[in-house]
Design a protein around this motif. Structure first.
Motif, PDB file in Angstrom:
ATOM      1  N   PRO A 107       0.811  -1.215   0.000  1.00 31.68           N
ATOM      2  CA  PRO A 107       0.000   0.000   0.000  1.00 31.68           C
ATOM      3  C   PRO A 107       0.859   1.286   0.000  1.00 31.68           C
ATOM      4  CG  PRO A 107      -0.852  -1.562   1.613  1.00 31.68           C
ATOM      5  CD  PRO A 107       0.435  -2.117   1.094  1.00 31.68           C
ATOM      6  N   GLU A 108       1.951   1.279   0.776  1.00 35.53           N
ATOM      7  CA  GLU A 108       2.807   2.472   0.813  1.00 35.53           C
ATOM      8  C   GLU A 108       3.443   2.724  -0.545  1.00 35.53           C
ATOM      9  OE1 GLU A 108       5.623   2.868   4.044  1.00 35.53           O
ATOM     10  OE2 GLU A 108       4.305   1.660   5.320  1.00 35.53           O
ATOM     11  N   CYS A 109       3.860   1.658  -1.194  1.00 39.24           N
ATOM     12  CA  CYS A 109       4.489   1.792  -2.506  1.00 39.24           C
ATOM     13  C   CYS A 109       3.490   2.361  -3.514  1.00 39.24           C
ATOM     14  CB  CYS A 109       5.019   0.438  -2.960  1.00 39.24           C
ATOM     15  SG  CYS A 109       6.098   0.520  -4.389  1.00 39.24           S
ATOM     16  N   LYS A 110       2.268   1.856  -3.507  1.00 42.06           N
ATOM     17  CA  LYS A 110       1.246   2.367  -4.421  1.00 42.06           C
ATOM     18  C   LYS A 110       0.937   3.834  -4.131  1.00 42.06           C
ATOM     19  CE  LYS A 110      -1.077  -1.942  -5.531  1.00 42.06           C
ATOM     20  NZ  LYS A 110      -2.316  -2.724  -5.472  1.00 42.06           N
ATOM     21  N   ALA A 111       0.858   4.182  -2.853  1.00 42.17           N
ATOM     22  CA  ALA A 111       0.579   5.567  -2.485  1.00 42.17           C
ATOM     23  C   ALA A 111       1.730   6.478  -2.923  1.00 42.17           C
ATOM     24  CB  ALA A 111       0.348   5.675  -0.977  1.00 42.17           C
ATOM     25  N   SER A 112       2.962   6.014  -2.750  1.00 41.73           N
ATOM     26  CA  SER A 112       4.123   6.809  -3.166  1.00 41.73           C
ATOM     27  C   SER A 112       4.134   6.996  -4.678  1.00 41.73           C
ATOM     28  CB  SER A 112       5.425   6.140  -2.718  1.00 41.73           C
ATOM     29  OG  SER A 112       5.532   6.168  -1.324  1.00 41.73           O
ATOM     30  N   ARG A 113       3.843   5.917  -5.414  1.00 42.50           N
ATOM     31  CA  ARG A 113       3.782   6.021  -6.874  1.00 42.50           C
ATOM     32  C   ARG A 113       2.718   7.016  -7.311  1.00 42.50           C
ATOM     33  NH1 ARG A 113       3.079   0.236  -7.752  1.00 42.50           N
ATOM     34  NH2 ARG A 113       4.924  -0.502  -6.725  1.00 42.50           N
TER      35      ARG A 113
END
Length: 172
Positions: free
Chosen positions: A1-7
Motif C-alpha cells: 500500500p505504501e508503494c502504491k501511495a508513493s507512486r
C-alpha cells in the motif's frame, strides 16, 4: 500500500510538472532548458523501471542506480537556476536547498545499500566502501546546507536530523 501511495504521489507531481511546463517553458536553448530536458528524458523511463522492479527483472542495485541517475538529472536543474540569480541572499538559499537535497539523496542511497546488504546477509568490501562514501558525502552536503542556513534552521536540523545512536550502530 505504501508503494502504491508513493507512486500515485509521484505521478500526481509529475502531472503538475508537465502542466507547468506546458504553460511556462524556459528559454529554448538555455542551459536550464537543457537540464530540464535531460530530466524529462530520464523520467520517461520511470514506468519501465517500476515494472521491472515489480516483475523482479531488475536487481536491487540496478534499480538503485537507475533511480539515483534520475534524481541526479532532476537535482542538476537547481545549480543551473542558481547561476542566473544576482541576489546573494537568494543564491545562498539555493545553495542550501541544493545541498540539503543532495544530502537527502545520499541518505536514501545509504538506506538502499544497507537494505541490499542486510537482504543478502553480508556486506562485501565494495558495498562497505560505497556506504562510507555515501555517509561522508552526506556530511559534506549537510555542512554546506548548515553554513547557508539561519540559526533557527540550524537548531532544528541539529535537534531532528542528526543520526542517533541506533543509526550509528547500524552504520558500523
Amino acid at each position: 500500500p505504501e508503494c502504491k501511495a508513493s507512486r500515485a504521489l509521484v505521478d500526481e507531481n509529475l502531472a503538475a510538472l508537465y502542466a507547468i511546463l506546458d504553460t511556462q517553458s524556459p528559454i529554448p536553448g538555455s542551459a536550464v532548458c537543457e537540464r530540464i530536458g535531460g530530466a524529462l528524458l530520464s523520467l520517461e523511463t520511470l514506468h519501465a523501471l517500476r515494472d521491472g522492479v515489480i516483475q523482479q527483472t531488475v536487481t536491487a542495485p540496478q534499480a538503485m542506480e537507475h533511480y539515483s541517475r534520475m534524481l541526479r538529472h532532476l537535482l542538476s536543474i537547481v545549480p543551473q537556476l542558481n547561476d542566473s540569480i544576482d541576489d546573494p541572499q537568494i543564491a545562498g538559499r539555493f545553495v542550501a536547498l541544493y545541498s540539503l537535497m543532495q544530502g537527502k539523496e545520499l541518505a536514501g542511497q545509504e538506506r538502499a545499500l544497507g537494505a541490499i546488504g542486510f537482504t543478502q546477509g553480508f556486506f562485501d568490501d565494495v558495498t562497505r566502501q560505497r556506504l562510507v562514501d555515501r555517509i561522508d558525502g552526506q556530511q559534506a552536503c549537510f555542512e554546506i546546507f548548515l553554513s547557508h542556513s539561519s540559526a533557527d534552521v540550524q537548531t532544528t536540523f541539529s535537534m531532528h536530523c542528526q543520526p542517533d545512536r541506533e543509526t550509528e550502530q547500524l552504520r558500523r
